[in-house]
Design a protein around this motif. Structure first.
Motif, PDB file in Angstrom:
ATOM      1  N   ALA A 127       0.928  -1.322  -0.161  1.00 28.95           N
ATOM      2  CA  ALA A 127       0.086  -0.050  -0.043  1.00 28.95           C
ATOM      3  C   ALA A 127       0.827   1.365  -0.062  1.00 28.95           C
ATOM      4  O   ALA A 127       0.416   2.222  -0.570  1.00 28.95           O
ATOM      5  CB  ALA A 127      -1.052   0.056   1.173  1.00 28.95           C
ATOM      6  N   ALA A 128       2.032   1.340   0.445  1.00 27.90           N
ATOM      7  CA  ALA A 128       2.750   2.247   0.935  1.00 27.90           C
ATOM      8  C   ALA A 128       3.266   2.900  -0.680  1.00 27.90           C
ATOM      9  O   ALA A 128       3.340   3.608  -1.078  1.00 27.90           O
ATOM     10  CB  ALA A 128       4.076   2.103   1.597  1.00 27.90           C
ATOM     11  N   ASN A 185       0.684   3.980  -2.979  1.00 27.95           N
ATOM     12  CA  ASN A 185       0.600   5.590  -2.453  1.00 27.95           C
ATOM     13  C   ASN A 185       1.580   6.532  -3.410  1.00 27.95           C
ATOM     14  O   ASN A 185       1.265   7.346  -3.758  1.00 27.95           O
ATOM     15  CB  ASN A 185       0.756   5.691  -1.007  1.00 27.95           C
ATOM     16  CG  ASN A 185      -0.198   6.313  -0.124  1.00 27.95           C
ATOM     17  OD1 ASN A 185      -0.792   6.853  -0.522  1.00 27.95           O
ATOM     18  ND2 ASN A 185      -0.357   5.661   1.032  1.00 27.95           N
ATOM     19  N   LEU A 186       2.767   6.063  -3.092  1.00 26.72           N
ATOM     20  CA  LEU A 186       3.962   6.964  -3.705  1.00 26.72           C
ATOM     21  C   LEU A 186       4.026   6.928  -5.180  1.00 26.72           C
ATOM     22  O   LEU A 186       4.040   7.935  -5.953  1.00 26.72           O
ATOM     23  CB  LEU A 186       5.063   6.377  -3.438  1.00 26.72           C
ATOM     24  CG  LEU A 186       5.428   6.716  -1.915  1.00 26.72           C
ATOM     25  CD1 LEU A 186       6.948   5.738  -1.542  1.00 26.72           C
ATOM     26  CD2 LEU A 186       5.807   7.992  -1.584  1.00 26.72           C
ATOM     27  N   ILE A 238      11.808   1.462  -0.569  1.00 29.37           N
ATOM     28  CA  ILE A 238      10.938   0.388  -0.025  1.00 29.37           C
ATOM     29  C   ILE A 238      10.840  -1.040  -0.613  1.00 29.37           C
ATOM     30  O   ILE A 238      10.999  -1.932  -0.029  1.00 29.37           O
ATOM     31  CB  ILE A 238       9.593   1.026   0.143  1.00 29.37           C
ATOM     32  CG1 ILE A 238       9.592   2.317   1.148  1.00 29.37           C
ATOM     33  CG2 ILE A 238       8.607   0.050   0.812  1.00 29.37           C
ATOM     34  CD1 ILE A 238       8.192   3.056   1.275  1.00 29.37           C
TER      35      ILE A 238
END
Lengths: 775, 188
Positions: free
Chosen positions: B84-85, B88-89, B115
């Protein structure tokens, strides 16, 4: 007025007298008088100049501040509670019951509430917010705001890791007048200079009062200096106690007051005042002192902490709260009492604050720079683009790639393993570099076995022969000629002599002093056979090997002798890390970087150091080499790694040992990190360790502690994996007994069919496929 | 012959997929067991020390090593491919790119790559940003990098080859562009 007229009368009489007596004496007296007047005036002008220079120049010399990487928080992040706690501690967050204030957190088992600080990053200002984090099984399982809204990604403020200050070791965190907490200013004026806003730089009443108080106490309990005088004293840093200096100070204080506003003087004072010593680094100003003693910004300090800072003004070493907590507490109580007597705080506040703990962080005898080896590399990379004076005066904010957690884990692992490896009196030395393999960001640099010791930085400056670490380049050069070599190509591991141009004969030997006969290429690399490697390298061509080394990132001029095939090349651990980074990134070279961004002191983006990649060597040949480096760890010279890392991580690595066991190397990588470790002695005497008995153990321990990702090598498009009969090295299929899968560069796998295939058990599909390959 | 070739070409994608997938299959089961049964070496034993290390016969050594090496390692997936992170980016980077803030988009994608460093889609998107900035050399290298991590993702590979073709055309490397275009067509 009257005095002056008296004097002039006296002068007149003198003149009259001298006229009678001797005209030349009179003339001389006038001359001397005029001269002294001139000197005095000149001197005053000079002092005025000095005051101005100091005031407007030095006031703004703020060293560049260097930050480590900000910790990223997101659901699914592999992060332990210990890691988070470590980071919060590093950032000076305080543990409280409920984090009402920025810079604090609370914990309940695996759940944290963290009130982050607002922070200006490269990509904008992040507001402070309260995050609700839940952990389980070494990862963040949920991340929300306190109101329950899910957060995809958040980051903590970047940890400060040091600053770049000039040679005279002054560091500063600049604060503006408006940023000074009211209570700090009130306490400072109440304690140090009650009439600050009324006097002209010197306060005669205060001097008298101080003398009286000191007489009564029979020791120096009070100083009569105004804040302005103290500021002047700090500008010149002489410890000399003399009337001459006092007079100078007074004149300069008067000059300063004439030229500048009270608030300007107060601001300069707040940034200039000497408040402590950290090794060689002088702690000047409340801003830095707040970080130095409490690890947090000035505006986050409560009354007892502010009072302690004011208490320190009188004698930072005498009242040092770390070395003399009792004295510091007593002095702080005095400050609080004065504040109470002046009506600045209530009785209750004073009592409560006086009873509070000092609140200083435990960095007793704190190191000047916590990560000197890394900072050294940052400095060198910065110097390519910035002048020294800009770095130590412009207050730049430099965001680096340092991961303090990885650095600390590595320091711990290295120290523990070296303590085990040490034998006898002489201590071994070591160095290590850890970087992210895909982007080349340097995560940690260890310049020696003693963490934080800013001496010889072996990671950057110890140039040592790399031994077998060079071999992957030799095999890469071979495998880039797929028409000649593949992983199963037979190599002769038999004695040989090589004659160099100057007539010397070189007879390489194997480490175990045995010849292994005909061995497949992959085995020769995985087991680091010297004779097979030299034969291979000579047949591929020394120039080819040298070119591959340059492709992988070697920048040092190379003398091309046959002995380079066994690592007679001297490199630093950092340079080796660069070579292995290119391998780890499937042949894509990314220069090892320590700096991500540079911001101005106001937080404006100044420069970015972007991620770049360059396809330096073909991905397919590197894929084959990396397969063998995995084999080396699984069953070759690196197999002792199984003691540290579970085999299913599939890490790749290579040992390196030099003549007489002088240097012990290990270089390798996981899915996300590349690391190099060297062990040896500074005087180049034998260390008594091979790559696998020395550096491998440190490397394994470091990797064990830094959560490496499994290495899952992906075959590039141009790789085909075919079934091979291991006995004949010919093409087989899944039905052949004992057949194995071997990767080849597409178009170069054997066509000839193994005996097992001639028994017609093949399928129509396979025949079709082979018809295609044959074309 | 002709008929064979036609059938062969039409069935080619099926076979190739089969090939690639076979690389990930569990492989020879014998070797897996062999591998699992190797006891961890005691730390004190030197891997290279000739004295302490008993040497098996040469033939046995060859056999064992060959077999042990080419077993496709068991797949070890520690993290989701796209968290999800990261999505998002990615979204933020797309917005920045649309706004014309290429530097910002690149910075955001680099953050995502920290990440998930082996996420081929992120490398592709960074290549797109560099292409938009007319940094053709860097765009090409980033797309190749994406390809090296794309594994069996044919759409992504095709996209990367098209990007490379475009980058090469832009610097006047027409023959190189044609080669890339052909690669893209092959990935269709």
């Amino acid at each position: 007025m009257r005095r002056r007229s008296n004097r002039s009368k006296r002068k007149k009489t003198k003149r009259r007298c001298s006229k009678k007596r001797s005209p030349w004496l009179r003339r001389w007296l006038i001359k001397i008088g005029l001269l002294s007047c001139l000197i005095l005036a000149g001197y005053t002008v000079y002092l005025d100049y000095v005051v101005q220079r100091e005031f407007s120049g030095k006031r703004w010399a703020v060293p560049a501040r260097v930050y480590g990487r900000p910790l990223e928080l997101y659901p699914g992040a592999a992060l332990t509670t210990d890691q988070l706690l470590g980071e919060l501690k590093r950032l000076g967050y305080s543990s409280v019951r409920y984090p009402r204030q920025a810079g604090s957190y609370s914990r309940n088992g695996g759940r944290f509430l963290v009130h982050t600080r607002p922070f200006v990053f490269w990509d904008g200002k992040a507001p402070g917010q309260i995050l609700d984090l839940q952990f389980s099984a070494q990862q963040i399982t949920s991340l929300k705001t306190v109101s329950g809204k899910g957060v995809g990604l958040a980051r903590l403020d970047a940890p400060p890791v040091g600053s770049i200050y000039p040679a005279h070791n002054e560091d500063r965190v600049l604060v503006q007048r408006s940023e000074l907490p009211d209570r700090l200013v009130q306490a400072l004026i109440a304690v140090e200079d009650r009439s600050f806003y009324r006097h002209f730089g010197v306060d005669a009443k205060a001097i008298a009062r101080a003398m009286w108080a000191n007489l009564r106490a029979r020791s120096v309990v009070q100083g009569g200096s105004t804040l302005t005088q103290q500021l002047v004293k700090n500008f010149f840093l002489t410890r000399e106690r003399s009337l001459w200096r006092k007079a100078n100070e007074a004149v300069m204080a008067l000059l300063l007051e004439r030229r500048y506003q009270k608030d300007e003087i107060l601001e300069a004072y707040a940034n200039e005042i000497y408040l402590g010593q950290d090794g060689e680094r002088a702690i000047h100003g409340f801003g830095l002192a707040s970080h130095f003693y409490f690890k947090r910004p000035l505006h986050e300090l409560d009354l007892p902490r502010l009072a302690l800072l004011v208490a320190l003004v009188r004698g930072p070493s005498y009242y040092d709260p770390r070395r003399h907590p009792e004295r510091a507490k007593k002095r702080r109580k005095l400050v609080l009492n004065i504040m109470r007597d002046q009506g600045l705080i209530t009785h209750k506040e004073a009592k409560y604050a006086a009873a509070a703990p000092l609140g200083v962080t435990g960095a007793k005898g704190g190191r000047t720079v916590r990560f000197p080896a890394f900072m050294d590399l940052v400095r060198r990379q910065l110097h390519r683009d910035y002048r020294e004076e800009d770095l130590n005066s412009e207050g730049l904010r430099i965001f680096t790639t340092l991961d303090p957690w990885v650095q600390q884990q590595a320091e711990k692992a290295l120290a523990a393993q070296l303590a085990q490896l040490d034998s006898g009196r002489d201590k071994l030395e070591s160095a290590a570099v850890i970087a992210s393999s895909q982007s080349g960001e340097v995560l940690a640099v260890l310049g020696g076995r003693t963490p934080g010791f800013a001496g010889f930085n072996r990671a950057l400056d110890a140039v040592r022969p790399i031994g077998s670490l060079v071999k992957p380049a030799v095999y890469l050069a071979a495998l880039m000629q797929p028409e000649r070599y593949n992983l199963l190509s037979p190599l002769e591991d038999e004695p040989l002599s090589v004659k160099s141009r100057n007539g010397d004969v070189w007879t390489p030997k194997n480490y175990d002093n045995r010849a292994h006969g005909s061995v497949p290429l992959h085995q020769a690399l995985a087991h680091s056979y010297n004779m097979a490697t030299v034969r291979l390298g000579m047949s591929v061509g020394l120039d080819q090997v040298a070119s591959r080394l340059q492709d992988l990132g070697l920048r040092r001029p190379l003398k091309v002798y046959p002995s380079i095939l066994l690592g007679a090349i001297s490199l630093t651990p950092l340079e080796v890390a660069q070579l292995y980074q290119t391998l780890a990134a499937s042949g894509f070279y990314s220069p090892l970087r320590t700096i991500r961004e540079v911001l101005t002191t106001e937080g404006e983006p100044l420069q970015r150091y972007p991620l770049t990649v360059k396809q330096a060597v073909p991905a397919d040949a590197v894929y084959l080499v990396n397969q063998v480096l995995q084999e080396a760890v699984r069953s070759g010279t690196g197999r002792a790694l199984a003691n540290y890392i579970p085999p299913q991580m599939n890490l790749a690595g290579k040992t390196g040992t030099t003549d007489d066991l002088r240097d012990s190397w290990f270089a390798g990588f996981s899915g996300d990190k590349v690391a190099v470790v060297w062990i040896g002695r500074d005087d180049n005497r034998p260390a008594g360790l091979s790559g696998s008995t020395g550096a491998l153990r440190v490397w394994g321990k470091i990797m064990q502690h830094i959560q490496p990702m499994a290495l899952d090598l992906l075959p590039p498009e141009s790789i085909e994996v075919v079934w091979i009969d291991p006995v004949s090295s010919l093409r087989a299929d899944a039905h052949c007994r004992g057949a194995i899968q071997v990767p080849y560069i597409r178009g170069f796998s054997p066509n000839e069919r193994a005996p097992c295939l001639s028994k017609s058990n093949g399928s129509v599909f396979r025949d079709l496929l082979e018809a295609f390959w044959d074309e | 012959m002709n008929r064979f070739a036609v059938i062969g070409l039409t069935l080619l994608p099926v076979f190739l997929t089969g090939c690639i997938e076979s690389a990930y299959r569990a492989g020879a089961p014998v070797t897996d067991r062999d591998h699992a049964s190797i006891p961890p070496l005691p730390e004190t034993r030197s891997a290279q020390s000739p004295k302490k290390q008993p040497r098996p016969s040469r033939a046995a050594d060859n056999q064992e090593v060959q077999i042990a090496i080419y077993t496709p390692p068991p797949r070890f997936k520690a993290k989701p491919v796209t968290s999800a992170a990261v999505s998002n980016l990615v979204q933020r980077a797309a917005e920045q790119k649309n706004r014309g803030d290429m530097t910002g988009a690149a910075a955001t994608l680099e953050r995502a790559l920290r990440i998930e460093p082996r996420n081929a889609h992120l490398w592709n998107q960074l290549a797109q940003v560099r292409l938009a900035q007319r940094q053709y050399g860097q765009a090409e290298d980033l797309a190749s990098k994406s390809n090296a991590l794309a594994a069996a993702d044919r759409d992504l590979r095709r996209d990367n080859w098209l990007l490379i073709a475009k980058a090469r055309r832009s610097v006047g490397n027409l023959s190189g562009a044609t080669l890339a275009q052909n690669q893209a067509n092959r990935s269709r």
